[in-house]
Enzyme design. Structure first.
Site, mmCIF file in Angstrom:
data_model
loop_
_atom_site.group_PDB
_atom_site.id
_atom_site.type_symbol
_atom_site.label_atom_id
_atom_site.label_comp_id
_atom_site.label_asym_id
_atom_site.label_seq_id
_atom_site.Cartn_x
_atom_site.Cartn_y
_atom_site.Cartn_z
ATOM 1 N N GLY A 42 -27.855 18.886 3.773
ATOM 2 C CA GLY A 42 -27.605 18.625 2.356
ATOM 3 C C GLY A 42 -26.126 18.848 2.127
ATOM 4 O O GLY A 42 -25.554 19.826 2.624
ATOM 5 N N LYS A 43 -25.509 17.925 1.398
ATOM 6 C CA LYS A 43 -24.041 17.978 1.287
ATOM 7 C C LYS A 43 -23.566 19.282 0.632
ATOM 8 O O LYS A 43 -22.603 19.906 1.093
ATOM 9 C CB LYS A 43 -23.531 16.760 0.517
ATOM 10 C CG LYS A 43 -23.803 15.476 1.308
ATOM 11 C CD LYS A 43 -23.316 14.237 0.627
ATOM 12 C CE LYS A 43 -23.938 12.986 1.231
ATOM 13 N NZ LYS A 43 -23.741 12.810 2.661
ATOM 14 N N GLY A 44 -24.254 19.707 -0.429
ATOM 15 C CA GLY A 44 -23.835 20.939 -1.096
ATOM 16 C C GLY A 44 -23.976 22.136 -0.172
ATOM 17 O O GLY A 44 -23.046 22.947 -0.019
ATOM 18 N N ASN A 46 -24.132 22.210 3.066
ATOM 19 C CA ASN A 46 -23.188 22.153 4.197
ATOM 20 C C ASN A 46 -21.801 22.637 3.775
ATOM 21 O O ASN A 46 -21.144 23.393 4.506
ATOM 22 C CB ASN A 46 -23.060 20.719 4.724
ATOM 23 C CG ASN A 46 -24.340 20.211 5.369
ATOM 24 O OD1 ASN A 46 -25.231 20.993 5.692
ATOM 25 N ND2 ASN A 46 -24.440 18.901 5.564
ATOM 26 N N ASN A 187 -15.082 9.199 0.485
ATOM 27 C CA ASN A 187 -14.666 8.554 1.733
ATOM 28 C C ASN A 187 -14.307 7.112 1.374
ATOM 29 O O ASN A 187 -14.387 6.711 0.208
ATOM 30 C CB ASN A 187 -15.728 8.673 2.837
ATOM 31 C CG ASN A 187 -17.019 7.937 2.503
ATOM 32 O OD1 ASN A 187 -17.044 7.061 1.640
ATOM 33 N ND2 ASN A 187 -18.087 8.294 3.180
ATOM 34 N N THR A 223 -11.276 10.764 2.551
ATOM 35 C CA THR A 223 -11.570 11.026 3.967
ATOM 36 C C THR A 223 -11.813 9.680 4.648
ATOM 37 O O THR A 223 -12.507 8.813 4.111
ATOM 38 C CB THR A 223 -12.779 11.968 4.129
ATOM 39 O OG1 THR A 223 -13.896 11.415 3.434
ATOM 40 C CG2 THR A 223 -12.489 13.352 3.572
ATOM 41 N N GLY A 254 -17.703 15.252 6.961
ATOM 42 C CA GLY A 254 -17.089 15.194 5.619
ATOM 43 C C GLY A 254 -17.330 16.504 4.869
ATOM 44 O O GLY A 254 -16.455 16.991 4.149
ATOM 45 N N ASP A 255 -18.501 17.085 5.046
ATOM 46 C CA ASP A 255 -18.802 18.357 4.372
ATOM 47 C C ASP A 255 -17.972 19.492 4.979
ATOM 48 O O ASP A 255 -17.516 20.387 4.260
ATOM 49 C CB ASP A 255 -20.297 18.678 4.492
ATOM 50 C CG ASP A 255 -21.156 17.591 3.877
ATOM 51 O OD1 ASP A 255 -20.713 16.984 2.874
ATOM 52 O OD2 ASP A 255 -22.257 17.323 4.394
ATOM 53 N N SER A 285 -15.824 20.088 14.195
ATOM 54 C CA SER A 285 -17.258 20.143 13.867
ATOM 55 C C SER A 285 -18.030 18.986 14.499
ATOM 56 O O SER A 285 -19.260 19.009 14.533
ATOM 57 C CB SER A 285 -17.460 20.126 12.346
ATOM 58 O OG SER A 285 -17.348 18.797 11.856
HETATM 59 O O1 RIB Z 1 -23.261 14.851 4.738
HETATM 60 C C1 RIB Z 1 -24.303 15.066 5.648
HETATM 61 C C2 RIB Z 1 -25.541 15.436 4.906
HETATM 62 O O2 RIB Z 1 -25.930 14.317 4.142
HETATM 63 C C3 RIB Z 1 -26.724 15.748 5.786
HETATM 64 O O3 RIB Z 1 -26.805 17.109 6.114
HETATM 65 C C4 RIB Z 1 -27.893 15.238 4.956
HETATM 66 O O4 RIB Z 1 -28.740 16.252 4.551
HETATM 67 C C5 RIB Z 1 -27.290 14.467 3.794
HETATM 68 O O5 RIB Z 1 -27.326 15.188 2.623
#
Ligand code: RIB
Length: 312
Positions: A42-44, A46, A187, A223, A254-255, A285
């Site tokens: 999940g982006k948040g 991460n 991006n 990015t 990206g995260d 990463s």
């Molecule tokens: O940016 C990568 C993320 O995008 C993944 O971890 C996935 O869960 C989606 O949210």
């Protein structure tokens, strides 16, 4: 004493269902794939984990499922020392999940099923204010309802907390409500969808980024994957070339970039130095598979960075 950056992430979490593939099956075809892995994503989440692994004090505001995935997500945040006061389970709703397909060259395709993330509401932003006030940055993405994102931007403005918005996954935005963010981090695909302009070359990216500046955005940080990143502010357009590594999996890079950018920007106050460092952090990463588990701690990152700089 060294400053400890304080970051609030108001956003998503997912369970990543990662399948490594040689190719996608055709319609009606069943195809064997080499391997599968389950991970926290999940982006948040991460971005929160990247900042926490580097040493930030992080508070996460998110909704998890009323299931074993949701319980696991909350425990995972706690294991990284992230404040989980506002990681709340939604009764009767499943956790967000992301089926991800990773090709042999490390590129990926991602589907998201938002689940409990759809239940993070504007009032949850205000409810979490005791933990969010005093943050160096609020980090936002678009895997939760847009009204929540807009409220979080307003909250940041009202309380003098700079907001970093990652408009991913891309969708139509009310520009008047998002232009108040301090740093906008799309991006090149998201930039193209948001501006309606081509972004295939660096010149095109610059033109699209400048359009956002002319419309009132203060800082645009694009990015660009293997091309690195571009930072645009009034009177400034700087390209930071990508750091070359033997990439295995780009998922979450990206995260990693955004979480580490927020950490180093809060730490040093120097935006260009923070972009340069985040570029390196994101590249490293991609050396390992998965998202959060591929992110480095500050100690490991600085050691690896020093080693790769010496070799290079
Ligand atoms: O940016 C990568 C993320 O995008 C993944 O971890 C996935 O869960 C989606 O949210």
């Amino acid at each position: 004493m060294t400053k400890v950056p304080k970051i609030a992430v108001i956003g998503s979490n997912m369970i990543d269902l990662v399948t490594n593939i040689q190719r996608m099956p055709n319609e009606g075809e069943t195809l064997e794939a080499p391997s599968f892995d389950l991970g926290f994503g999940g982006k948040g989440a991460n971005q929160a984990v990247a900042a926490a692994k580097l040493g930030a004090e992080v508070v996460m505001v998110t909704k998890v499922g009323d299931d074993m995935f949701g319980r696991g997500v909350k425990e995972n945040f706690a294991a990284f020392g992230i404040d989980t006061t506002y990681v709340e389970a939604v009764p009767g709703v499943t956790n967000g999940v992301a089926p991800i397909f990773v090709d042999e060259d490390g590129s990926n395709r991602i589907l998201i099923v938002k689940g409990a993330n759809n239940h993070l509401l504007p009032e949850d932003v205000d409810k979490a204010q005791d933990k969010v006030l005093g943050s160096d940055f609020i980090l936002l993405q678009l895997e939760v309802p847009l009204e929540t994102v807009y409220r979080a931007i307003e909250f940041g403005v009202e309380n003098n907390i700079p907001v970093i918005l990652n408009p991913a996954p891309a969708q139509a935005l009310d520009f008047e409500r998002v232009k108040q963010v301090s740093v906008f981090v799309p991006n090149e695909v998201e930039l193209q969808m948001i501006t309606g302009m081509p972004t295939s070359t660096l010149e095109e990216v610059q033109q699209a980024g400048e359009k956002l500046l002319h419309e009132g955005m203060k800082t645009v940080l694009v990015t660009l994957g293997s091309k690195g990143a571009m930072l645009l502010q009034e009177g400034l357009c700087r390209v930071f070339p990508a750091v070359k590594v033997a990439t295995k999996d780009t998922t979450g890079a990206g995260d990693a970039f955004i979480g580490s950018f927020a950490y180093y920007y809060a730490l040093t106050g120097d935006i260009e130095q923070a972009v340069e460092t985040a570029n390196h952090y994101a590249a490293l990463s991609t050396l390992n598979t998965g998202t959060q588990k591929a992110f480095y701690s500050r100690e490991d990152f600085e050691r690896e960075r020093a080693a790769s700089t010496k070799e290079g």
